[in-house]
Design a protein around this motif. Structure first.
Motif, short mmCIF file in Angstrom:
data_model
loop_
_atom_site.label_atom_id
_atom_site.label_comp_id
_atom_site.label_asym_id
_atom_site.label_seq_id
_atom_site.Cartn_x
_atom_site.Cartn_y
_atom_site.Cartn_z
N ALA A 96 0.83 -1.21 0.00
CA ALA A 96 0.00 0.00 0.00
C ALA A 96 0.87 1.26 0.00
O ALA A 96 0.57 2.23 -0.71
CB ALA A 96 -0.94 -0.01 1.21
N ILE A 120 -7.93 -8.85 -8.32
CA ILE A 120 -8.39 -8.36 -7.02
C ILE A 120 -8.70 -6.85 -7.12
O ILE A 120 -8.05 -6.03 -6.49
CB ILE A 120 -7.36 -8.63 -5.90
N ARG A 122 -10.93 -4.84 -5.95
CA ARG A 122 -11.31 -4.06 -4.76
C ARG A 122 -10.09 -3.49 -4.04
O ARG A 122 -10.15 -2.40 -3.47
CB ARG A 122 -12.13 -4.93 -3.81
N TYR A 123 -8.98 -4.22 -4.08
CA TYR A 123 -7.77 -3.73 -3.41
C TYR A 123 -7.32 -2.42 -4.06
O TYR A 123 -6.98 -1.45 -3.37
CB TYR A 123 -6.66 -4.78 -3.50
N TYR A 124 -7.32 -2.38 -5.38
CA TYR A 124 -6.80 -1.20 -6.08
C TYR A 124 -7.80 -0.04 -6.09
O TYR A 124 -7.40 1.12 -6.26
CB TYR A 124 -6.38 -1.58 -7.50
N ARG A 126 -9.04 1.09 -3.59
CA ARG A 126 -8.65 1.89 -2.42
C ARG A 126 -7.75 3.05 -2.80
O ARG A 126 -7.68 4.05 -2.08
CB ARG A 126 -7.90 1.00 -1.41
#
Length: 243
Positions: A96, A120, A122-124, A126
């Protein structure tokens, strides 16, 4: 976090990045990372962002500088890849921190946007990314039929004509990459394709179209097609000849 974030400064640090990626992605062969990292001449040391602590590379993010056609304009952007953290260091937010660093670096470099492929999303999200679903076309059955005008490309001899076809075929097509000679040279080396599956269709003295492909997980993956006219005919004849 008390480590250091920066671009790599030595060949040993870049090798350490390959070692890290090899540990982090168990299902991807090391050769894949070596090919993309050492075979892309557009990459500069500052494009490989690393989290370093006590001389160890614990996490990495790579920025791939590219230019995209948007209307009739060339727009610089960054492709992101090889986001990884050492398996023993996960859960501490290292990736992160590197993502935030990479986004800030690209803003300062004047890139209009950045993009990446991921499983994935949803992680990115952010970090401000939005998910665009990629469409795929699957052809279950192809009739094999050899066209006498189709042959395997001789990259050294044919490349100038192929470059021109690529530029004409993708002219003003939003989303297409703009390739200079340096990128062409690297892309042919790091794409991982079998050049026996790189075909051209040629009327004596003039290439009409080309098709690039590779075998992935037992399936034939079409990497790229271009032609200077009769697009459907050229595509069909190249594809059936490939089959």
């Amino acid at each position: 976090l008390d480590g250091e974030i920066r671009g790599f400064t030595s060949s040993s640090e870049l090798i350490a990045v390959v070692d890290l990626l090899d540990r982090a992605f168990e299902n991807t062969p090391r050769e894949y990372f070596e090919r993309h990292i050492f075979g892309d001449p557009t990459l500069k040391p500052e494009h490989t962002r690393i989290y370093l602590k006590n001389g160890r590379v614990l996490s990495s993010v790579q920025i791939f500088p590219r230019c995209m056609c948007v209307g009739n304009t060339s727009v610089p952007f960054g492709g992101l890849g090889n986001v990884a953290t050492d398996p023993t260091e996960r859960g501490r937010g290292l990736a992160a921190c590197l993502m935030l660093d990479a986004v800030e670096w690209m803003k300062n470099a004047g890139f209009a946007f950045s993009m990446l492929s991921t499983t994935i999303p949803r992680y990115y999200e952010r970090f401000g990314y939005r998910t665009v679903h990629r469409e795929a076309t699957i052809i279950d059955t192809i009739e094999a039929m050899e066209d006498p005008l189709v042959r395997v490309a001789d990259v050294r001899r044919d490349l100038d004509q192929i470059k021109k076809i690529y530029s004409l075929y993708n002219q003003d097509v939003t989303g297409s990459l703009i390739r200079d000679d340096v990128y062409w040279d690297g892309q042919l080396r790091f794409s991982g394709e079998d050049h026996a599956n790189f075909l051209v269709r040629e009327i004596p003295g003039q290439i009409q179209g080309y098709l690039r492909s590779k075998v992935k997980k037992g399936e034939l993956l079409i990497l790229e097609f271009g032609a200077i006219g009769n697009y459907q005919e050229n595509f069909n004849l190249l594809l059936t000849s490939l089959a």
